[in-house]
Scaffold this active site. Structure first.
Site, PDB file in Angstrom:
ATOM      1  N   ARG A  16      35.218  35.766  36.586  1.00 10.32           N
ATOM      2  CA  ARG A  16      36.373  36.550  37.034  1.00 10.32           C
ATOM      3  C   ARG A  16      37.362  36.657  35.873  1.00 10.32           C
ATOM      4  O   ARG A  16      37.097  36.223  34.754  1.00 10.32           O
ATOM      5  CB  ARG A  16      37.047  35.874  38.234  1.00 10.32           C
ATOM      6  CG  ARG A  16      37.656  34.534  37.882  1.00 10.32           C
ATOM      7  CD  ARG A  16      38.309  33.853  39.063  1.00 10.32           C
ATOM      8  NE  ARG A  16      39.007  32.654  38.629  1.00 10.32           N
ATOM      9  CZ  ARG A  16      39.575  31.791  39.450  1.00 10.32           C
ATOM     10  NH1 ARG A  16      39.518  31.981  40.760  1.00 10.32           N
ATOM     11  NH2 ARG A  16      40.214  30.729  38.986  1.00 10.32           N
ATOM     12  N   ASP A  37      29.209  30.852  33.583  1.00  6.87           N
ATOM     13  CA  ASP A  37      30.431  30.346  34.199  1.00  6.87           C
ATOM     14  C   ASP A  37      30.033  29.180  35.091  1.00  6.87           C
ATOM     15  O   ASP A  37      28.976  29.221  35.733  1.00  6.87           O
ATOM     16  CB  ASP A  37      31.118  31.437  35.036  1.00  6.87           C
ATOM     17  CG  ASP A  37      32.584  31.133  35.296  1.00  6.87           C
ATOM     18  OD1 ASP A  37      32.878  30.128  35.991  1.00  6.87           O
ATOM     19  OD2 ASP A  37      33.432  31.899  34.819  1.00  6.87           O
ATOM     20  N   ILE A  38      30.853  28.172  35.167  1.00 10.64           N
ATOM     21  CA  ILE A  38      30.558  27.064  36.071  1.00 10.64           C
ATOM     22  C   ILE A  38      30.696  27.497  37.522  1.00 10.64           C
ATOM     23  O   ILE A  38      30.050  26.950  38.409  1.00 10.64           O
ATOM     24  CB  ILE A  38      31.443  25.843  35.757  1.00 10.64           C
ATOM     25  CG1 ILE A  38      30.860  24.574  36.380  1.00 10.64           C
ATOM     26  CG2 ILE A  38      32.887  26.094  36.175  1.00 10.64           C
ATOM     27  CD1 ILE A  38      31.493  23.295  35.868  1.00 10.64           C
ATOM     28  N   TYR A 169      46.599  20.643  27.344  1.00  4.84           N
ATOM     29  CA  TYR A 169      46.285  22.052  27.140  1.00  4.84           C
ATOM     30  C   TYR A 169      46.759  22.513  25.765  1.00  4.84           C
ATOM     31  O   TYR A 169      45.999  23.130  24.996  1.00  4.84           O
ATOM     32  CB  TYR A 169      46.944  22.878  28.239  1.00  4.84           C
ATOM     33  CG  TYR A 169      46.585  24.338  28.246  1.00  4.84           C
ATOM     34  CD1 TYR A 169      45.341  24.764  28.693  1.00  4.84           C
ATOM     35  CD2 TYR A 169      47.497  25.308  27.826  1.00  4.84           C
ATOM     36  CE1 TYR A 169      45.010  26.111  28.716  1.00  4.84           C
ATOM     37  CE2 TYR A 169      47.178  26.652  27.847  1.00  4.84           C
ATOM     38  CZ  TYR A 169      45.933  27.049  28.294  1.00  4.84           C
ATOM     39  OH  TYR A 169      45.607  28.386  28.311  1.00  4.84           O
ATOM     40  N   VAL A 202      48.739  35.993  31.952  1.00  2.33           N
ATOM     41  CA  VAL A 202      47.781  37.075  32.160  1.00  2.33           C
ATOM     42  C   VAL A 202      47.544  37.208  33.658  1.00  2.33           C
ATOM     43  O   VAL A 202      47.550  36.213  34.392  1.00  2.33           O
ATOM     44  CB  VAL A 202      46.447  36.806  31.440  1.00  2.33           C
ATOM     45  CG1 VAL A 202      45.510  37.997  31.588  1.00  2.33           C
ATOM     46  CG2 VAL A 202      46.686  36.496  29.969  1.00  2.33           C
ATOM     47  N   THR A 204      45.623  36.930  36.183  1.00  2.00           N
ATOM     48  CA  THR A 204      44.394  36.304  36.676  1.00  2.00           C
ATOM     49  C   THR A 204      44.788  35.205  37.659  1.00  2.00           C
ATOM     50  O   THR A 204      45.949  34.797  37.713  1.00  2.00           O
ATOM     51  CB  THR A 204      43.595  35.665  35.520  1.00  2.00           C
ATOM     52  OG1 THR A 204      44.353  34.561  34.987  1.00  2.00           O
ATOM     53  CG2 THR A 204      43.298  36.666  34.417  1.00  2.00           C
TER      54      THR A 204
END
Length: 266
Positions: A16, A37-38, A169, A202, A204
């Site tokens: 996604r 992708d996991i 991060y 972003v 998402t």
């Protein structure tokens, strides 16, 4: 006629968001897609909704609907053997590998001294070590093909300007800059260009549906502004525009490409 007709791209984190859009945009420009992708929750401490197997199936459907070819599997970037096998099978199926987009990553919030050991190390392992494993899996095939090509590493605005409550991060995304620069120098004589992109917010699920982000912004909002109040969140196409540009920009390597509405400079 597409910009990447006959070429092949390997993209991580395609279920996604940014990864899906990169896959779709490359397919629309004629490239075959190898993707993974996991498609599941990576860690208990992430506070945004995880991608699902259905999301990955939808990416495959959209790429094929656009007329593209795709080989997609569920797996973890931390699993080197999985990535090596996927790349090998993709090269066997499509005949080559030209581009890599190391997009997969996770985000976790918390003060540096309050995070658990797993919380810190999971983010480093996925974002940094997982990306190194992506490059290790893909680069030999690119060198062997002698076609040149490109690698784009998705870092972050937090890899240019460290953010509060994001120590793991930010550490991982700063480290990706060093990894990118080293590999760019190592691959320059192989005609393989290596660049990083640095998004801020972003559109998402990771960008807009993270319940911990709102508390962090309330506590440390002075560290998070951008220069563009009228455009506070980038679209996935904004990111794909940059990724596809770098894939085709024959004179660009070692670049750090910001798509952050000026946030890194505030």
């Amino acid at each position: 006629m597409g910009q990447f007709d006959g070429q092949v791209v390997y993209i991580t984190g395609i279920a996604r968001g940014q990864g899906r859009n990169h896959a779709l945009r490359f397919a629309q420009e004629g490239a075959a897609v190898i993707g993974m992708d996991i498609a599941d929750r990576v860690a208990d401490h992430t506070t945004y909704p995880p991608a699902t197997a259905e999301d990955l199936d939808e990416t495959v459907r959209l790429v094929e609907l656009a007329g593209g070819k795709i080989l997609a599997r569920r797996g973890d970037t931390r699993d080197l053997a999985f990535q090596q096998q996927l790349v090998a099978d993709g090269v066997e199926q499509f005949g080559r590998l030209d581009h890599v987009v190391a997009n997969a990553g996770i985000l976790s919030w918390g003060l540096a001294w309050e995070q658990t050991e797993d919380q810190f190390t999971d983010v480093i392992d996925v974002n940094l070590v997982g990306t190194w494993k992506t490059l290790k899996a893909a680069i030999p095939s690119m060198i062997h093909a002698r076609n040149g090509g490109s690698i784009t590493v998705v870092s972050s605005c937090a890899g240019l300007k460290a953010m509060p409550a994001q120590s793991g991060y930010s550490a991982s995304k700063f480290a990706l800059r060093g990894l990118t620069q080293s590999v760019a120098k190592e691959l320059g004589d192989k005609r393989i260009r290596v660049n990083s992109v640095h998004p801020y917010a972003v559109h998402t699920p990771m960008g807009l549906e993270d319940t911990s982000a709102f508390a962090a912004f309330e506590a440390w909002g002075r560290h998070f502004p951008s220069m563009m109040d009228h455009y506070p969140v980038a679209s996935v196409d904004d990111l794909s525009d940059a990724v596809l540009y770098l894939a085709g920009a024959k004179a660009v390597t070692g670049a750090e490409f910001q798509i952050d509405m000026g946030s890194a400079k505030v």
